[in-house]
Write a protein that holds these residues in place. Structure first.
Motif, PDB file in Angstrom:
ATOM      1  N   GLN A  46      -6.590  42.291   6.123  1.00  0.00           N
ATOM      2  CA  GLN A  46      -5.397  41.182   6.019  1.00  0.00           C
ATOM      3  C   GLN A  46      -3.991  42.087   5.985  1.00  0.00           C
ATOM      4  O   GLN A  46      -3.059  41.090   6.556  1.00  0.00           O
ATOM      5  CB  GLN A  46      -5.841  41.049   4.223  1.00  0.00           C
ATOM      6  N   GLU A  47      -3.708  43.402   5.587  1.00  0.00           N
ATOM      7  CA  GLU A  47      -2.146  43.814   5.717  1.00  0.00           C
ATOM      8  C   GLU A  47      -2.002  43.876   6.905  1.00  0.00           C
ATOM      9  O   GLU A  47      -0.755  44.382   7.464  1.00  0.00           O
ATOM     10  CB  GLU A  47      -2.115  44.303   4.725  1.00  0.00           C
TER      11      GLU A  47
ATOM     12  N   ARG B 176      -4.723  41.589  10.760  1.00  0.00           N
ATOM     13  CA  ARG B 176      -4.454  40.183  11.780  1.00  0.00           C
ATOM     14  C   ARG B 176      -2.761  39.681  11.093  1.00  0.00           C
ATOM     15  O   ARG B 176      -2.734  38.750  12.340  1.00  0.00           O
ATOM     16  CB  ARG B 176      -5.524  39.508  10.099  1.00  0.00           C
ATOM     17  N   PRO B 177      -2.049  39.951  10.399  1.00  0.00           N
ATOM     18  CA  PRO B 177      -0.203  39.705  10.768  1.00  0.00           C
ATOM     19  C   PRO B 177      -0.921  39.376  11.991  1.00  0.00           C
ATOM     20  O   PRO B 177       0.688  38.914  12.140  1.00  0.00           O
ATOM     21  CB  PRO B 177       0.373  40.206  10.112  1.00  0.00           C
ATOM     22  N   TYR B 178      -0.313  41.107  13.020  1.00  0.00           N
ATOM     23  CA  TYR B 178      -0.049  40.601  13.996  1.00  0.00           C
ATOM     24  C   TYR B 178      -0.798  41.381  14.957  1.00  0.00           C
ATOM     25  O   TYR B 178      -0.395  41.606  16.112  1.00  0.00           O
ATOM     26  CB  TYR B 178       0.755  42.030  14.279  1.00  0.00           C
ATOM     27  N   GLN B 179      -2.173  40.523  15.056  1.00  0.00           N
ATOM     28  CA  GLN B 179      -3.210  40.705  16.120  1.00  0.00           C
ATOM     29  C   GLN B 179      -3.368  40.101  17.771  1.00  0.00           C
ATOM     30  O   GLN B 179      -2.997  40.743  18.351  1.00  0.00           O
ATOM     31  CB  GLN B 179      -4.379  40.151  15.763  1.00  0.00           C
TER      32      GLN B 179
ATOM     33  N   ALA C  67       6.464  45.823  13.949  1.00  0.00           N
ATOM     34  CA  ALA C  67       6.281  44.649  12.856  1.00  0.00           C
ATOM     35  C   ALA C  67       4.793  45.070  12.280  1.00  0.00           C
ATOM     36  O   ALA C  67       5.473  45.096  10.742  1.00  0.00           O
ATOM     37  CB  ALA C  67       6.441  43.671  13.869  1.00  0.00           C
TER      38      ALA C  67
ATOM     39  N   ASP D 140       6.916  47.204   8.910  1.00  0.00           N
ATOM     40  CA  ASP D 140       8.212  46.742   8.798  1.00  0.00           C
ATOM     41  C   ASP D 140       7.322  45.689   7.287  1.00  0.00           C
ATOM     42  O   ASP D 140       7.991  45.412   6.536  1.00  0.00           O
ATOM     43  CB  ASP D 140       8.883  45.718   9.736  1.00  0.00           C
ATOM     44  N   ARG D 141       6.196  44.955   7.835  1.00  0.00           N
ATOM     45  CA  ARG D 141       5.595  44.163   7.424  1.00  0.00           C
ATOM     46  C   ARG D 141       5.663  44.755   5.942  1.00  0.00           C
ATOM     47  O   ARG D 141       4.982  44.719   4.727  1.00  0.00           O
ATOM     48  CB  ARG D 141       4.978  42.728   8.089  1.00  0.00           C
TER      49      ARG D 141
ATOM     50  N   ALA E  29       7.902  45.507   3.152  1.00  0.00           N
ATOM     51  CA  ALA E  29       8.303  43.979   3.058  1.00  0.00           C
ATOM     52  C   ALA E  29       7.039  43.676   1.668  1.00  0.00           C
ATOM     53  O   ALA E  29       7.415  43.573   0.450  1.00  0.00           O
ATOM     54  CB  ALA E  29       8.576  43.071   3.679  1.00  0.00           C
ATOM     55  N   ARG E  30       5.981  44.289   1.833  1.00  0.00           N
ATOM     56  CA  ARG E  30       4.794  44.092   0.731  1.00  0.00           C
ATOM     57  C   ARG E  30       4.804  44.605  -0.432  1.00  0.00           C
ATOM     58  O   ARG E  30       5.034  44.422  -1.579  1.00  0.00           O
ATOM     59  CB  ARG E  30       3.732  43.739   1.276  1.00  0.00           C
TER      60      ARG E  30
END
Lengths: 362, 527
Positions: free
Chosen positions: A71-72, A75-78, A136, A139-140, A143-144
């Motif tokens: 999830q973290e 997926r976000p940048y797959q 990225a 980075d994400r 932020a999380r």
């Protein structure tokens, strides 16, 4: 130099779950992810939060290791390396994925035809994805979360270590690893990568990281759970590791190590109500309810009665801990009890400090 | 957490839309059937996964899909290997580290940004079934939504947990309530969004206790004794009555709002709308998206003015999207917040108008702004006389009034031409301004140097006014017939026309006498 990252190696019963929960509760303004490998331990963490604070606070996210990856991280940048379809989940691989695809052939190397990612390659995917997106993914994550605690870290393997090293080195997130390398009963996967650091050998990796200034390594060798005799028996399985200091001096009138003859099991169960443990389902429990060693990690019971298998019988007979070739699960089983640890065993026992159970007279 | 952008594909009348939103106030105008309300519905659906108050997953209906796209697909269908229609609504959030949970590239722009998407697409398992259906289905049959699945996900590619969403959404539709169980339920939903979780739990507990108390009331017990004593014809089992405590229905379903002791549903529609809007705007959470459909409906002018003031104030710390047909609402709330919705999801924003033009329209009280915005084509003229002549010229040419074809002839003070042309240029509205040359065509050319494509006039300095232009292209007998006069010379006619501008224009408009029109007017009424 103190590092934002730390590795906390702790003995069984040292209260590391409690310690993590207290750490999290002490930092209400931090955004904390707590990760662990087993669902049972996740539930244990949750229960611990409920006991201490009534609920899991909003700034804390509890995730299993693979939920976290999927999830973290994945997926976000797959789409950067696998744009074809959404990755729906994990394909759990026991052993290693063998599909002869090249790593550059992302669709085949990492993903099943049903769009599941091979579990042993999940972390490698994260690394590739982070690289392709120029960081990225990290980075994400920054932020999380400000802090990531990883519990039961001895279960990690292979590329997991590379990813954690990356988090320690290149993200602003404070990483805390907690575990007991003696309890490495699982592995998230069985990759050839970093296999020298699997389970209890992970401490060598931590020493290397500490030398590079990547993290501090701390030890907690007190056990608040087990009395001295039980600590000593469990410690004997890992002679190279530092000894555990028992902080449990409660007296119940039936404390320490015991031997129960096969014919006395029922009497013992009636008298002391122990939790029955066995190595796995191949050990005959005589129809009694017993839990497998592998399923009780992190749990605490007042009294334990172990249904001995061949390995335990040989150990008790010889008194020689080296007869236990892969001791992790035995270490877990031995260190569950607060008061008494008993073995079902007929015959002479070579271990010191073991008392034979004699049923009360009718 | 404002929404920065809305992307919609194949949703109702919107085949495709990519709409930027202002963080506070947004005003959507557009002709009917352009999908203004659909934009509100789309935002609400993607923020709540609800459709008319129910979970959207169980409420799929063929009418959610764009008719044209569906018809196109069903016509060519699998035979041509066409992609089955997919319904998509994406909400892009403003950049904020606190929204990292929603960040990722799972969006149609492949952009690394926080947001949520609602997708309704064919379940792969039913691909063959859909092909069989399209092959066999008679034309005009709807999309078999039973083969479709709904996905509500963040841009990180994960399912959305509603609790984690940074914004709640309230949709206020001021038409007579069309919700399933009346206005009460609708208002209850708004109330529910407005109160805290603790309040909600307290209310639910109080309501359950009231039901239990009722069941335990001695009079209910008496009834049960009676029932128990009477033999039942239906069943051997004993019959009693009680309160259905198993049902989920709680206080929301029994609570009825009152306005000055009058049940809400009995209040006037205007009062109802105003109350709904007040409730939504007063909602606790500032991170709220309020969607208001045509606030002017059913409201008196005074009430509307008050309401608009309220909306403008509240929109400072929440995001409001309003659709309107009222130029009053538009002017009061700010033309710079305006988004004009055109055909096929095309849209324009006015916030890049020159500031002085913007100020001009902010002060303009009338309907002229909106007339310009809503016209398919606009002809700007200098005064009522010009307007009548152009109307007549158009009718002569096309056999119908200009408005019947969406052409609006708007009379504007000539000094304001540039203002109107600024807007028209920004929105690509087809517009032409007609003016007299006042005997100095060069000066005109200079003044409108940047607008020459949008302005038309006759450059004969000898015919500086409308009246002279008309006399120039028509013989005297024609003029005499039209005016019902017997002038011997054109100069006499001109003197009369100059002195009686309005009568002249009315006479020309009403006359059946065939006429010739000055070149710039004739050109303007050509399509």
């Amino acid at each position: 130099m103190p590092s934002k990252n730390s590795v906390l190696m702790s003995a069984a019963g040292s209260g590391k779950t409690t310690h993590l929960v207290e750490q999290a509760l002490a930092h209400p303004s931090a955004r904390i992810a707590i990760l662990t490998y087993t669902v049972k331990n996740l539930a244990e963490l949750q229960a611990s939060f409920v006991r201490k604070a009534g609920h899991v606070p909003a700034n804390v996210t509890l995730l299993s290791w693979y939920e976290f990856l999927l999830q973290e991280c994945i997926r976000p940048y797959q789409r950067a390396i696998y744009p074809d379809r959404r990755i729906e989940g994990l394909h759990f691989v026991s052993g290693q994925t063998v599909n002869y695809a090249k790593r550059s052939d992302v669709a085949r190397y990492y993903v099943t035809p049903g769009s599941l990612i091979y579990s042993d390659r999940a972390c490698a995917f994260v690394l590739d994805c982070n690289k392709a997106t120029d960081g990225a993914v990290l980075d994400r994550l920054c932020a999380r979360f400000t802090d990531i605690y990883i519990d039961e870290v001895q279960d990690l393997a292979g590329h997991d270590w590379d990813f954690i090293a990356l988090l320690m080195e290149q993200s602003g997130i404070a990483i805390t690893l907690v575990g007991d390398t003696r309890q490495g009963t699982y592995a998230t996967h069985h990759s050839a990568k970093n296999k020298q650091f699997k389970n209890h050998r992970a401490s060598e990796l931590f020493a290397k990281w500490a030398a590079k200034g990547l993290c501090n390594v701390l030890h907690r060798n007190e056990s608040y759970r087990c009395p001295p005799s039980i600590c000593a028996l469990a410690d004997s399985l890992y002679p190279a590791m530092p000894a555990t200091l028992s902080k449990n001096d409660a007296i119940t009138g039936h404390d320490g190590l015991f031997i129960v003859a096969h014919r006395d099991i029922d009497a013992y169960v009636v008298e002391f109500s122990p939790t029955l443990l066995r190595y796995d389902r191949k050990t005959d429990s005589g129809g009694r309810l017993a839990q497998n060693f592998g399923a009780v990690k992190g749990l605490t019971f007042p009294r334990v009665l172990i249904l001995s298998n061949g390995v335990i019988k040989a150990f008790l007979k010889s008194g020689d801990p080296s007869t236990v070739a892969s001791p992790a699960k035995y270490y877990v089983a031995f260190t569950r009890a607060c008061h008494s640890l008993a073995f079902v065993y007929d015959g002479p026992c070579a271990l010191a400090n073991v008392v034979s159970y004699v049923p009360q007279a009718e | 957490m404002p929404i920065e952008r809305v992307i919609v594909r194949n949703f109702k009348s919107l085949a495709s839309l990519d709409l930027p939103l202002h963080p506070h106030l947004n005003i959507l105008v557009g002709d009917n059937e352009r999908g203004k309300s659909t934009v509100l519905e789309a935002i609400h659906a993607a923020l709540t996964c609800q459709w008319r108050g129910r979970n959207l997953m169980y409420e799929l209906s063929p009418s959610m899909f764009n008719n044209n796209v569906v018809a196109e697909y069903l016509k060519s269908g699998c035979i041509a290997g066409g992609e089955p229609p997919t319904l998509l609504i994406e909400l892009y959030f403003t950049d904020d580290p606190a929204l990292a949970l929603f960040r990722g590239t799972h969006n149609s722009r492949n952009q690394d940004v926080a947001g949520v998407s609602l997708t309704i697409e064919l379940d792969d398992a039913y691909h063959q079934a859909l092909c069989d259906y399209t092959a066999a289905a008679p034309h005009g049959a709807g999309l078999p939504v039973e083969y479709f699945r709904t996905y509500w996900r963040s841009f990180a590619g994960n399912g959305v947990v509603p609790r984690t969403l940074p914004a709640k959404s309230s949709i206020i539709d001021t038409h007579a309530s069309k919700s399933l169980s009346g206005a009460d339920r609708y208002v209850a939903a708004i109330i529910e969004a407005a109160i805290t979780a603790e309040d909600r739990v307290g209310l639910a507990a109080a309501y359950r206790k009231m039901r239990d108390d009722f069941a335990a009331n001695p009079r209910v017990q008496v009834l049960n004794e009676h029932l128990k004593a009477s033999p039942s014809a239906i069943s051997e089992k004993s019959l009693t009555v009680g309160i259905d405590t198993a049902s989920r229905s709680g206080w929301e379903s029994v609570l009825s709002p009152y306005l000055d002791q009058i049940p809400f549903s009995q209040a006037s529609l205007g009062e109802q709308s105003a109350a709904k809007m007040r409730l939504a705007l007063r909602a606790q959470s500032a991170s709220q998206v309020v969607l208001i459909e045509e606030p002017e409906n059913h409201l008196s002018f005074a009430n509307m003015a008050r309401l608009i003031e309220n909306i403008a104030k509240e929109a400072v710390d929440r995001q409001v999207v309003i659709t309107t047909h009222s130029s009053f609402v538009l002017n009061k709330l700010g033309l710079d917040k305006l988004t004009m919705l055109g055909a096929n999801g095309k849209h324009m924003r006015l916030d890049n108008l020159p500031p002085d033009t913007l100020n001009y329209f902010l002060k303009l009280p009338g309907h002229d702004t909106l007339r310009l915005l809503l016209a398919r084509r606009a002809i700007l003229v200098e005064g009522p006389s010009d307007e009548l002549i152009v109307q007549r010229a158009y009718i002569d040419r096309h056999g119908r009034a200009p408005l019947a074809s969406g052409v609006d002839v708007i009379s504007v003070k000539s000094l304001a031409f540039k203002r109107f042309l600024d807007i028209a240029r920004l929105l690509s509205i087809d517009v032409i301004a007609l003016t007299d040359n006042d005997g100095r065509p060069e000066q005109l050319k200079e003044r409108y140097a940047e607008y020459l494509d949008y302005i038309d006039y006759d450059d004969d300095p000898a015919a500086p006014s409308l009246e002279q232009q008309i006399l120039k292209v028509n013989e005297l007998p024609v003029i005499n017939t039209v005016l019902g006069k017997t002038f011997a010379e054109k100069t006499a006619a001109l003197a009369y026309m100059k002195a009686h501008k309005t009568e002249t224009a009315l006479a020309i408009f009403a006359s059946t006498q065939a006429m010739t029109y000055p070149g710039y007017i004739a050109r303007a009424v050509e399509e």
